[in-house]
Design a protein around this motif. Structure first.
Motif, PDB file in Angstrom:
ATOM      1  N   HIS A 182     -38.521 -21.988   2.388  1.00 43.44           N
ATOM      2  CA  HIS A 182     -37.761 -20.738   2.475  1.00 43.44           C
ATOM      3  C   HIS A 182     -37.932 -20.135   3.879  1.00 43.44           C
ATOM      4  CE1 HIS A 182     -36.960 -16.451   1.659  1.00 43.44           C
ATOM      5  NE2 HIS A 182     -36.221 -16.889   0.653  1.00 43.44           N
ATOM      6  N   VAL A 193     -39.148 -17.641   4.784  1.00 47.22           N
ATOM      7  CA  VAL A 193     -40.394 -16.885   4.973  1.00 47.22           C
ATOM      8  C   VAL A 193     -41.217 -17.464   6.120  1.00 47.22           C
ATOM      9  CG1 VAL A 193     -40.666 -16.014   2.600  1.00 47.22           C
ATOM     10  CG2 VAL A 193     -41.637 -18.233   3.201  1.00 47.22           C
ATOM     11  N   PHE A 201     -31.690 -16.284  -7.830  1.00 50.16           N
ATOM     12  CA  PHE A 201     -32.837 -16.495  -8.725  1.00 50.16           C
ATOM     13  C   PHE A 201     -32.797 -15.315  -9.682  1.00 50.16           C
ATOM     14  CE2 PHE A 201     -33.982 -14.550  -4.656  1.00 50.16           C
ATOM     15  CZ  PHE A 201     -34.308 -13.270  -5.083  1.00 50.16           C
ATOM     16  N   ASN A 210     -44.005 -14.745  -7.358  1.00 53.39           N
ATOM     17  CA  ASN A 210     -43.283 -13.482  -7.543  1.00 53.39           C
ATOM     18  C   ASN A 210     -43.050 -13.207  -9.030  1.00 53.39           C
ATOM     19  OD1 ASN A 210     -43.062 -13.032  -4.822  1.00 53.39           O
ATOM     20  ND2 ASN A 210     -40.867 -13.411  -4.690  1.00 53.39           N
ATOM     21  N   THR A 216     -36.178 -23.123  -2.819  1.00 54.44           N
ATOM     22  CA  THR A 216     -35.030 -22.276  -3.118  1.00 54.44           C
ATOM     23  C   THR A 216     -33.757 -23.092  -3.341  1.00 54.44           C
ATOM     24  OG1 THR A 216     -36.074 -20.595  -1.790  1.00 54.44           O
ATOM     25  CG2 THR A 216     -33.751 -20.286  -2.254  1.00 54.44           C
ATOM     26  N   THR A 219     -44.379 -25.707  -0.649  1.00 54.60           N
ATOM     27  CA  THR A 219     -43.554 -25.020  -1.634  1.00 54.60           C
ATOM     28  C   THR A 219     -43.638 -25.692  -2.995  1.00 54.60           C
ATOM     29  OG1 THR A 219     -42.031 -24.484   0.163  1.00 54.60           O
ATOM     30  CG2 THR A 219     -41.222 -24.129  -2.075  1.00 54.60           C
ATOM     31  N   SER A 250     -43.364  -8.596  -1.278  1.00 57.37           N
ATOM     32  CA  SER A 250     -42.506  -9.771  -1.388  1.00 57.37           C
ATOM     33  C   SER A 250     -43.263 -11.013  -0.960  1.00 57.37           C
ATOM     34  CB  SER A 250     -41.273  -9.597  -0.495  1.00 57.37           C
ATOM     35  OG  SER A 250     -41.685  -9.649   0.852  1.00 57.37           O
ATOM     36  N   ALA A 251     -42.673 -12.152  -1.239  1.00 57.24           N
ATOM     37  CA  ALA A 251     -43.278 -13.420  -0.829  1.00 57.24           C
ATOM     38  C   ALA A 251     -43.341 -13.493   0.701  1.00 57.24           C
ATOM     39  CB  ALA A 251     -42.475 -14.587  -1.377  1.00 57.24           C
ATOM     40  N   SER A 252     -42.401 -12.817   1.352  1.00 60.27           N
ATOM     41  CA  SER A 252     -42.401 -12.816   2.820  1.00 60.27           C
ATOM     42  C   SER A 252     -43.613 -12.062   3.356  1.00 60.27           C
ATOM     43  CB  SER A 252     -41.126 -12.164   3.358  1.00 60.27           C
ATOM     44  OG  SER A 252     -40.000 -12.627   2.660  1.00 60.27           O
ATOM     45  N   ASP A 295     -46.286 -21.542  -1.597  1.00 60.15           N
ATOM     46  CA  ASP A 295     -45.235 -20.587  -1.896  1.00 60.15           C
ATOM     47  C   ASP A 295     -44.597 -21.016  -3.223  1.00 60.15           C
ATOM     48  OD1 ASP A 295     -43.073 -18.926  -2.074  1.00 60.15           O
ATOM     49  OD2 ASP A 295     -42.040 -19.686  -0.296  1.00 60.15           O
ATOM     50  N   HIS A 310     -41.619 -10.643  -9.898  1.00 62.73           N
ATOM     51  CA  HIS A 310     -40.356  -9.910  -9.936  1.00 62.73           C
ATOM     52  C   HIS A 310     -39.128 -10.822  -9.928  1.00 62.73           C
ATOM     53  CE1 HIS A 310     -40.880  -9.722  -5.312  1.00 62.73           C
ATOM     54  NE2 HIS A 310     -39.866 -10.510  -5.524  1.00 62.73           N
ATOM     55  N   LYS A 311     -39.334 -12.113  -9.994  1.00 64.82           N
ATOM     56  CA  LYS A 311     -38.163 -12.992 -10.107  1.00 64.82           C
ATOM     57  C   LYS A 311     -37.999 -13.357 -11.571  1.00 64.82           C
ATOM     58  CE  LYS A 311     -37.595 -14.843  -5.543  1.00 64.82           C
ATOM     59  NZ  LYS A 311     -37.848 -15.945  -4.621  1.00 64.82           N
ATOM     60  N   GLY A 369     -41.383 -25.429  -5.946  1.00 64.62           N
ATOM     61  CA  GLY A 369     -40.124 -24.861  -6.425  1.00 64.62           C
ATOM     62  C   GLY A 369     -39.321 -24.269  -5.283  1.00 64.62           C
ATOM     63  N   ALA A 399     -43.010 -18.759  -5.164  1.00 72.95           N
ATOM     64  CA  ALA A 399     -42.416 -17.449  -5.450  1.00 72.95           C
ATOM     65  C   ALA A 399     -41.552 -17.476  -6.703  1.00 72.95           C
ATOM     66  CB  ALA A 399     -41.598 -16.977  -4.248  1.00 72.95           C
ATOM     67  N   TRP A 400     -40.709 -18.488  -6.816  1.00 65.91           N
ATOM     68  CA  TRP A 400     -39.824 -18.538  -7.987  1.00 65.91           C
ATOM     69  C   TRP A 400     -40.473 -19.293  -9.153  1.00 65.91           C
ATOM     70  CZ3 TRP A 400     -37.579 -23.473  -9.254  1.00 65.91           C
ATOM     71  CH2 TRP A 400     -36.821 -23.435 -10.425  1.00 65.91           C
TER      72      TRP A 400
HETATM   73  C1  LIG Z   1     -37.381 -15.977  -3.396  1.00 67.02           C
HETATM   74  C2  LIG Z   1     -38.260 -16.840  -2.625  1.00 67.02           C
HETATM   75  C3  LIG Z   1     -38.845 -16.388  -1.446  1.00 67.02           C
HETATM   76  C4  LIG Z   1     -38.597 -15.029  -0.875  1.00 67.02           C
HETATM   77  O1  LIG Z   1     -39.087 -14.048  -1.700  1.00 67.02           O
HETATM   78  P1  LIG Z   1     -39.228 -12.523  -1.244  1.00 67.02           P
HETATM   79  O2  LIG Z   1     -40.182 -11.996  -2.239  1.00 67.02           O
HETATM   80  O3  LIG Z   1     -37.868 -11.935  -1.380  1.00 67.02           O
HETATM   81  O4  LIG Z   1     -39.725 -12.491   0.141  1.00 67.02           O
HETATM   82  C5  LIG Z   1     -39.673 -17.241  -0.775  1.00 67.02           C
HETATM   83  N1  LIG Z   1     -39.917 -18.477  -1.227  1.00 67.02           N
HETATM   84  C6  LIG Z   1     -39.376 -18.958  -2.355  1.00 67.02           C
HETATM   85  C7  LIG Z   1     -39.703 -20.345  -2.807  1.00 67.02           C
HETATM   86  C8  LIG Z   1     -38.531 -18.144  -3.102  1.00 67.02           C
HETATM   87  O5  LIG Z   1     -38.029 -18.614  -4.247  1.00 67.02           O
END
Ligand SMILES: *Cc1c(COP(=O)(O)O)cnc(C)c1O
Length: 507
Positions: free
Chosen positions: A183, A185, A80, A297, A239, A235, A146-148, A265, A299-300, A237, A267-268
């Motif tokens: 993910h 997570v 990502f 996130n 991974t 989720t 982090s997302a985790s 989630d 940061h992605k 989006g 995150a991305w």
């Molecule tokens: C990247 C990602 C994560 C993990 O992200 P971290 O911040 O590294 O823990 C979890 N879920 C999804 C959908 C992601 O794209």
């Protein structure tokens, strides 16, 4: 190092960082070092006497840079995107200059107050309901590492909420719900907390989205055997393929299961909510209507340097009731009066970095429009890639492209027909070979995945310097490797006349 030496070393550092970014394009994406390379250059113990900083700074250039994978390289299409902006770098620099563990309001009022304000800004940018804002007085946002970490914090909150209302629950009966596309997570939270996990199967025909029946069936099954699902990690989006769980369906189901906490989630993909045109495919309306928490996130793909995982909760009390530990030495007048946010009760650690500064810098410098332009540009570039794939004789998309992520594989098209007539196994072997060839190169980076048994290659766009030329080059490289792999494999590929037994998402 004194102030004058710092000034000199600092100017040099900025010059070298500029040079690094300037020359990124000429470097290869991947490094050529072998495992353990650094041991040959760095002694096993720190020096007895302090060293001259110039020597240290030069060693960074000599030994560290050659061992880097350049995530900011315009031909980085793996995993990502990992945002890096100069505004973000400066935010980290200032933050570092005042190093401040900001665990409660008193430990630095500006750190807490800026975070609450920029989290409201970010919620606004994404179109989140004001229920998730600090100004609501009920919900609010917090920056996690982090997302985790975000998932871990909300699972603890959801568990506390469930146990409060069902005090006689046997802990072994508690279950975290995820899907087969969630993910890791989810599994990590289950592992850490010693909880059961149920991963609900999602299908290619549904584009790997969690639908009503699958969720309802799982809940009914578990009810029969006395298990207690208390949180669903949905989720937006995924991974592997950017799949989006159907939040409208989930909303329907949870009306009958009010104790199921729904965490999103995103995150991305979540940063794409900044553009109104993507809000409906990403189910913003449902997010705003009912989910308990959401993680995005920055940061992605969101231009803020690692780390910056934004977590919003609809009811912050659920988080703080689960995580609040206030020993006497952490008590403050303002905290006791409940007039301030004490972020230590919103996450797992005590101390925290001053990350809101970089979010503030980035959002001000880019503005909403600049942020949206970055997202839209990545999506347009991905569309350019997918149209090349669609027109190609060698490549096929495996799922419908999702925002700035395309998942494809090599499928030789037969003259005059598009129907796949190769077995899944042959195609998987062919694609493993193509991927091995791509991975052996240093000038491009992609990652692999598997979708219900189909080996695929992911193409994730989002580095700030990627342009159309890099997309065309990437496509050319992929086709070149596909063609050489096909030459070797053609004889090994068994064709069969019957229609393929594969189930591939309809494109
Ligand atoms: C990247 C990602 C994560 C993990 O992200 P971290 O911040 O590294 O823990 C979890 N879920 C999804 C959908 C992601 O794209």
């Amino acid at each position: 190092m004194d102030v004058e030496q710092f000034r000199k070393a600092g100017y040099l550092a900025i010059d070298r960082i500029c040079e690094y970014h300037h020359s990124l394009q000429e470097r290869s994406v991947l490094s050529t070092v072998k495992p353990g390379y650094l041991k040959d250059h760095i002694p096993l113990a720190p020096p007895e006497e302090g060293e001259d900083f110039q020597v240290i700074a030069d060693d960074y250039q000599k030994y560290i840079i050659p061992g880097l994978t350049h995530w900011q390289h315009p031909s980085f299409f793996a995993y990502f995107p990992a945002a890096c902006t100069f505004e973000g770098i400066l935010g980290d620099l200032y933050s570092s200059s005042i190093t401040n563990p900001g665990f409660n309001w008193t430990s630095s009022p500006a750190c807490t107050e800026l975070e609450t304000i920029v989290m409201d800004w970010a919620a606004n940018l994404l179109g989140l309901s004001s229920a998730f804002s600090h100004t609501s007085g009920v919900g609010g946002g917090v920056i996690q590492t982090s997302a985790s970490d975000s998932v871990l914090a909300v699972v603890v909150a959801a568990r506390t909420r469930y146990l409060k209302d069902h005090p006689n629950t046997n802990l072994e009966d508690l279950v975290i719900y995820t899907t087969t596309q969630t993910h890791s997570v989810g599994s990590k939270a289950a592992l850490i907390l010693g909880l059961q996990l149920r991963s609900i199967e999602v299908k290619a025909e549904d584009e790997f989205s969690l639908r009503e029946d699958a969720l309802r069936n799982a809940l009914q099954d578990d009810a029969k055997i006395g298990r207690k699902p208390f949180i669903l990690i949905a989720t937006i989006g995924s991974t592997s393929s950017g799949a989006v769980d159907n939040l409208a369906d989930i909303r329907e189901v949870v009306q009958d299961y009010p104790y199921l906490w729904v965490h999103v989630d995103a995150a991305w993909a979540g940063v794409a909510l900044s553009c109104p045109e993507f809000r409906s495919v990403l189910h913003l309306q449902d997010i705003n209507a009912f989910v308990n928490s959401i993680c995005v996130n920055f940061h992605k793909w969101g231009l803020v340097n690692f780390d910056c995982s934004a977590l919003w909760v609809r009811d912050r009390k659920k988080l703080t009731e689960a995580l609040d530990i206030t020993p006497i030495f952490l008590r403050t007048k303002q905290g006791d009066a409940g007039v301030v946010v004490d972020y230590r009760n919103w996450h797992l650690g005590l101390g925290r970095r001053f990350r809101s500064l970089k979010v503030w810098f980035v959002l001000r410098s880019y503005g909403v429009k600049g942020f949206q332009n970055h997202i839209r540009k990545s999506i347009v570039l991905t569309q350019k890639f997918t149209s090349l794939v669609n027109a190609s004789d060698e490549l096929s998309l495996v799922t419908r492209p999702s925002l700035a992520l395309a998942v494809f594989r090599v499928v030789p098209k037969r003259e005059g027909e598009n129907q796949v007539t190769f077995s899944t196994e042959s195609l998987n072997n062919l694609n493993r070979d193509v991927f091995a060839r791509l991975s052996a190169r240093r000038d491009i980076m992609l990652t692999q995945t598997s979708l219900n048994g189909i080996f695929c290659i992911r193409f994730a766009v989002g580095a700030t310097r990627t342009n159309e030329g890099h997309i065309q080059d990437a496509y050319n490289i992929i086709v070149e490797e596909a063609k050489s792999a096909l030459k070797t494999w053609k004889s090994a590929l068994e064709t069969c006349d019957q229609a393929s037994n594969e189930v591939v998402a309809v494109i």
